[in-house]
Design a protein around this motif. Structure first.
Motif, short mmCIF file in Angstrom:
data_model
loop_
_atom_site.label_atom_id
_atom_site.label_comp_id
_atom_site.label_asym_id
_atom_site.label_seq_id
_atom_site.Cartn_x
_atom_site.Cartn_y
_atom_site.Cartn_z
N VAL A 145 -2.19 -3.33 -7.29
CA VAL A 145 -2.28 -3.97 -5.96
C VAL A 145 -3.18 -3.21 -4.98
CG1 VAL A 145 -0.11 -5.22 -6.04
CG2 VAL A 145 -0.11 -2.86 -5.31
N PHE A 146 -3.34 -1.92 -5.20
CA PHE A 146 -4.15 -1.14 -4.25
C PHE A 146 -5.61 -0.98 -4.70
CE2 PHE A 146 0.09 1.05 -3.34
CZ PHE A 146 0.39 0.13 -2.34
N LEU A 147 -5.98 -1.63 -5.79
CA LEU A 147 -7.35 -1.52 -6.28
C LEU A 147 -8.28 -2.30 -5.34
CD1 LEU A 147 -8.87 -0.34 -8.74
CD2 LEU A 147 -8.76 -2.62 -9.76
N VAL A 337 -8.00 4.05 -4.42
CA VAL A 337 -6.94 3.37 -3.65
C VAL A 337 -7.53 2.83 -2.35
CG1 VAL A 337 -4.77 3.71 -2.41
CG2 VAL A 337 -5.11 4.81 -4.61
N PHE A 342 -3.01 -0.38 1.14
CA PHE A 342 -1.80 0.46 1.09
C PHE A 342 -0.97 0.26 2.35
CE2 PHE A 342 0.61 4.32 1.85
CZ PHE A 342 1.11 4.63 0.61
N TRP A 343 -1.62 0.44 3.52
CA TRP A 343 -0.87 0.34 4.77
C TRP A 343 -0.49 -1.10 5.08
CZ3 TRP A 343 1.56 4.39 5.96
CH2 TRP A 343 1.02 5.65 5.71
N LEU A 345 0.42 -3.35 2.81
CA LEU A 345 1.64 -3.64 2.04
C LEU A 345 2.84 -2.92 2.65
CD1 LEU A 345 2.80 -5.04 -0.51
CD2 LEU A 345 2.52 -2.87 -1.70
N PHE A 346 2.59 -1.68 3.11
CA PHE A 346 3.66 -0.92 3.76
C PHE A 346 4.23 -1.72 4.94
CE2 PHE A 346 4.99 1.91 7.18
CZ PHE A 346 5.96 2.66 6.54
N ILE A 349 6.17 -4.88 3.94
CA ILE A 349 7.54 -4.64 3.45
C ILE A 349 8.42 -4.13 4.58
CG2 ILE A 349 8.95 -3.29 1.83
CD1 ILE A 349 6.46 -3.13 0.01
N ALA A 350 7.89 -3.15 5.34
CA ALA A 350 8.71 -2.48 6.35
C ALA A 350 9.13 -3.43 7.48
CB ALA A 350 7.96 -1.28 6.91
N LEU A 353 11.97 -5.95 6.59
CA LEU A 353 13.18 -5.16 6.29
C LEU A 353 13.78 -4.60 7.58
CD1 LEU A 353 12.49 -3.03 3.06
CD2 LEU A 353 14.12 -4.89 3.36
N ALA A 354 12.90 -4.10 8.46
CA ALA A 354 13.38 -3.52 9.74
C ALA A 354 14.11 -4.59 10.56
CB ALA A 354 12.20 -2.95 10.52
N ALA B 186 17.86 1.63 11.35
CA ALA B 186 17.44 0.50 10.52
C ALA B 186 15.93 0.54 10.29
CB ALA B 186 17.84 -0.81 11.18
N ILE B 187 15.18 0.87 11.35
CA ILE B 187 13.71 0.92 11.23
C ILE B 187 13.29 2.07 10.32
CG2 ILE B 187 11.58 1.38 12.52
CD1 ILE B 187 12.94 -0.16 14.89
N ALA B 190 14.02 1.10 6.75
CA ALA B 190 13.04 0.11 6.27
C ALA B 190 11.72 0.80 5.92
CB ALA B 190 12.81 -0.96 7.34
N CYS B 191 11.31 1.74 6.77
CA CYS B 191 10.05 2.46 6.52
C CYS B 191 10.15 3.30 5.24
CB CYS B 191 9.69 3.36 7.70
SG CYS B 191 9.16 2.41 9.13
N ALA B 194 9.94 0.99 2.25
CA ALA B 194 8.56 0.51 2.09
C ALA B 194 7.66 1.61 1.54
CB ALA B 194 8.03 -0.01 3.43
N MET B 195 7.84 2.84 2.04
CA MET B 195 7.00 3.95 1.59
C MET B 195 7.29 4.28 0.12
SD MET B 195 4.60 6.02 2.17
CE MET B 195 4.24 5.92 3.90
N CYS B 198 5.56 1.68 -1.99
CA CYS B 198 4.10 1.88 -1.98
C CYS B 198 3.70 3.10 -2.81
CB CYS B 198 3.59 2.04 -0.54
SG CYS B 198 3.62 0.49 0.36
N LEU B 201 3.86 2.26 -6.50
CA LEU B 201 2.68 1.47 -6.89
C LEU B 201 1.42 2.33 -6.91
CD1 LEU B 201 3.41 -1.83 -4.94
CD2 LEU B 201 3.47 -1.51 -7.40
N MET B 205 -1.95 4.24 -10.02
CA MET B 205 -3.41 4.37 -9.92
C MET B 205 -3.89 5.71 -10.45
SD MET B 205 -3.93 1.48 -8.32
CE MET B 205 -5.52 1.45 -7.52
#
Lengths: 364, 264
Positions: A145-147, A337, A342-343, A345-346, A349-350, A353-354, B186-187, B190-191, B194-195, B198, B201, B205
């Motif tokens: 995904v980061f390619l 990368v 990268f950021w 996707l971060f 997701i974040a 979720l938050a 919560a934040i 979540a971070c 997510a980290m 990432c 993934l 590479m």
């Protein structure tokens, strides 16, 4: 013409032969005839012996410098040969054992690189071909995904080479002794007091761990990270060495001695017995190592040529090198990368979720 | 000593007792002076503002909200002084004489929060702890008005919480502060998730790595010697009495009062 290199010609049409991994036979590029390794060995035994003899004679002769382009050090590491097919001069480095003529394309073998004590004991023939290596690289790109998008679009394989890489396969044994301190904690309440009881144990483990054929690449040209990462090879395919497996591929003789390779093998073996011994210490909530001692003894070391496809690409002025196990197809290599991805996707997701976690936190 | 205390309380009554006559006017409140500033540490405007706000709460929630300021406790404990003043001045709302009283002594720098009647339902032990935390820092800095405003604000907030069916107690959120903390956690959580995803993934590479072990080539481990011997045992005893607030609720004494006292 006496020459120190040979090429395997088709007995039917004299076209060049190459080893085909799929069939495990030598195949003619022109008439399609196929010959077993044993047949070719019988036919070319005399040629190879003569070539090896010529090679030994030439060994004492220094590389002749005809100009000022070559430094003394470079000249020392170079060899020149005459292509038996077209007569062109081939310039190779001192470890090259199999290559192809840049003029006529015929695969050539330098048997002298594998004579006497330099002869490999074993070889694993290539099972996968060039097309399969290219397909494996394309597959390797997918799902990353980061390619960077640009990398796949603009990326072209600069070079692809099937190489028989020299490896030392080391049988060895390790002995280890480790003393640990194990502890268990129990807590309970007595009246207004919290009681914490910690029970300590002295734990000893002493044992022996044998290893069979730990591989370590014996070529300085090959990056250790790449060669280690494509392990393991399936040793059931190991065969006694024959130059008949080489036509169509590149091959190098070793330039890292057994002695110099032992440090890496010893480190890997010691780390293994260390974790194996530690793994037998069970039933404690905490374990710390008090002291430990490990010994390494090498036993038999075999010299083997193992099949590796090396693929290199260039993107944004940077080189990317990939290696594929020519037997199992395991492909590895570092990819760039894309920081934006990268950021991105971060955040993707974040953020949700938050929000979900915040709602839960507020409701609770 | 007793004489001194009685005279002190009489002084309170003499100075502020006139208001007792107002009993007939309000019906449910025997003593309608909600702020008593004996050492005169508040300006008249501040006192009037606090008086108004306390009176509004008293009327709205049928529970007397009082601020008592003295310059000495006359050798008494703050809670004793508070109870005596409450009795002498007939504080409280309605037949239950419901009240919440904040007494401070500028001389001893002591405070006491006292609840009675319906006040005991609204102002639990845990709730009084929260309330004290909010005004003690102001009083410690001699920010009297700020401290009393915090007290009145907290009273208002706790009355609302009780009306909504959940008085501030152990296990309940007493203010938005804890909610914001929860959102912050919560934040962060979540971070972190997510980290982690990432980085997993990203690790795909970079696959060219040196091998550090050789398990794939190992035979079975042969243990030649092993033991697990008991060495010693450590026992730690920690005194940890059960907290009064652990189970929530309000601790009421034989006189029907509940207290929270401390210094500032």
């Amino acid at each position: 013409m006496a020459t120190e290199i040979t090429n395997h010609k088709c007995p039917a049409c004299t076209g060049p032969l190459h080893f085909a991994g799929a069939s495990g036979m030598l195949e003619c590029d022109y008439c399609g005839s196929k010959f077993s390794v044993e047949e070719i060995e019988r036919l070319y035994a005399a040629n190879e012996a003569e070539a090896a003899e010529n090679f030994e004679e030439k060994e004492d002769k220094p590389f002749e410098e005809n100009g000022t382009e070559w430094t003394e050090r470079e000249a020392k590491n170079l060899r020149t040969y005459s292509c038996p097919s077209c007569g062109a001069e081939l310039i190779c480095d001192s470890t090259t054992a199999a290559t192809s003529c840049p003029y006529c394309g015929n695969p050539t073998v330098i048997p002298g690189q594998f004579t006497g004590g330099l002869k490999p004991d074993l070889v694993i023939p290539f099972r996968l071909n060039k097309d399969q290596a290219i397909a494996a690289l394309q597959k390797y790109y997918s799902g990353k995904v980061f390619l960077p998008n640009d990398f796949k679009k603009r990326n072209h394989i600069e070079e692809i080479k099937g190489i028989y890489v020299p490896f030392w396969l080391c049988d060895c044994e390790t002995e280890g002794k480790a003393l640990y301190k194990g502890s268990n904690v129990r807590t309970w309440r007595e009246g207004d007091y919290d009681i914490t009881e910690t029970t300590y144990f002295d734990v000893l483990r002493e044992g022996k761990l044998d290893f069979e054929m730990i591989p370590v690449d014996a070529s300085t040209k090959m990056p250790d990270e790449h060669m280690d990462a494509i392990e393991p090879f399936d040793y059931r395919d190991l065969k006694p060495f024959s130059t008949a497996y080489l036509p169509g591929f590149f091959a190098d003789k070793y330039d890292v001695s057994q002695q110099d390779s032992m440090e890496r093998i010893s480190e890997r073996a010691k780390n293994s017995i260390k974790s194996e011994l530690r793994g037998t210490v069970r039933g404690y909530s905490m374990v710390s190592t008090i002291n430990e001692n490990y010994n390494f003894n090498s036993k038999e070391v075999k010299y083997a040529l193992l099949p590796v496809w090396m693929l290199s690409t260039k993107w944004n002025g940077e080189n990317f090198l990939f290696a594929m196990n020519g037997q199992t197809g395991k492909l590895i290599g570092d990819l760039p990368v894309d920081k934006k991805k990268f950021w991105g996707l971060f955040g993707a997701i974040a953020a949700p979720l938050a929000v979900i976690f915040s709602i839960i936190a507020i409701l609770l | 000593m007793t004489k001194k205390i009685v005279s002190l309380i009489l002084a309170f009554v003499l100075v502020f007792g006139i208001s007792v006559s107002a009993f007939a006017a309000t019906g449910d409140v025997a003593f309608d002076k909600m702020v008593i500033d004996y050492p005169d540490i508040l300006s008249s405007e501040e006192e009037a503002e606090l008086e108004n706000r306390a009176w509004e709460l008293t009327k709205q929630y049928h529970c007397g909200v009082y601020i008592m300021i003295t310059d000495t406790l006359g050798g008494m404990e703050a809670w004793e002084f508070n109870e005596m003043v409450y009795d002498e001045l007939s504080l409280g709302y309605g037949s239950e004489r419901s009240a919440i009283v904040l007494l401070i002594s500028t001389g001893e720098r002591q405070y006491d929060i006292m609840a009675h009647g319906y006040g005991n339902t609204v102002f639990t032990d845990y709730g009084k702890d929260i309330m004290a935390e909010r005004f003690v820092d102001n009083l410690g800095n001699d920010d009297w008005y700020g401290g009393f405003c915090d007290y009145i604000d907290t009273c208002d907030e706790f009355f609302v919480a009780d009306l909504e069916g959940e008085p501030v107690d152990v296990g309940t959120e007493s203010s938005g502060g804890i909610g914001i903390f929860g959102v912050f956690i919560a934040i962060i959580l979540a971070c972190l998730i997510a980290m982690a995803i990432c980085l997993i993934l990203r690790s795909q590479m970079k696959t060219a790595r040196k091998a550090t072990e050789a398990h794939k080539y190992a035979k079975d481990l042969a243990l030649s010697r092993q033991y697990d011997r008991f060495s010693h045992r450590d026992v730690i005893r920690r005194y940890n009495p059960p907290s009064d607030n652990d189970s929530g609720g309000t601790t009421v004494n034989s006189g029907g009062f509940s207290h929270k006292s401390g210094g500032f």
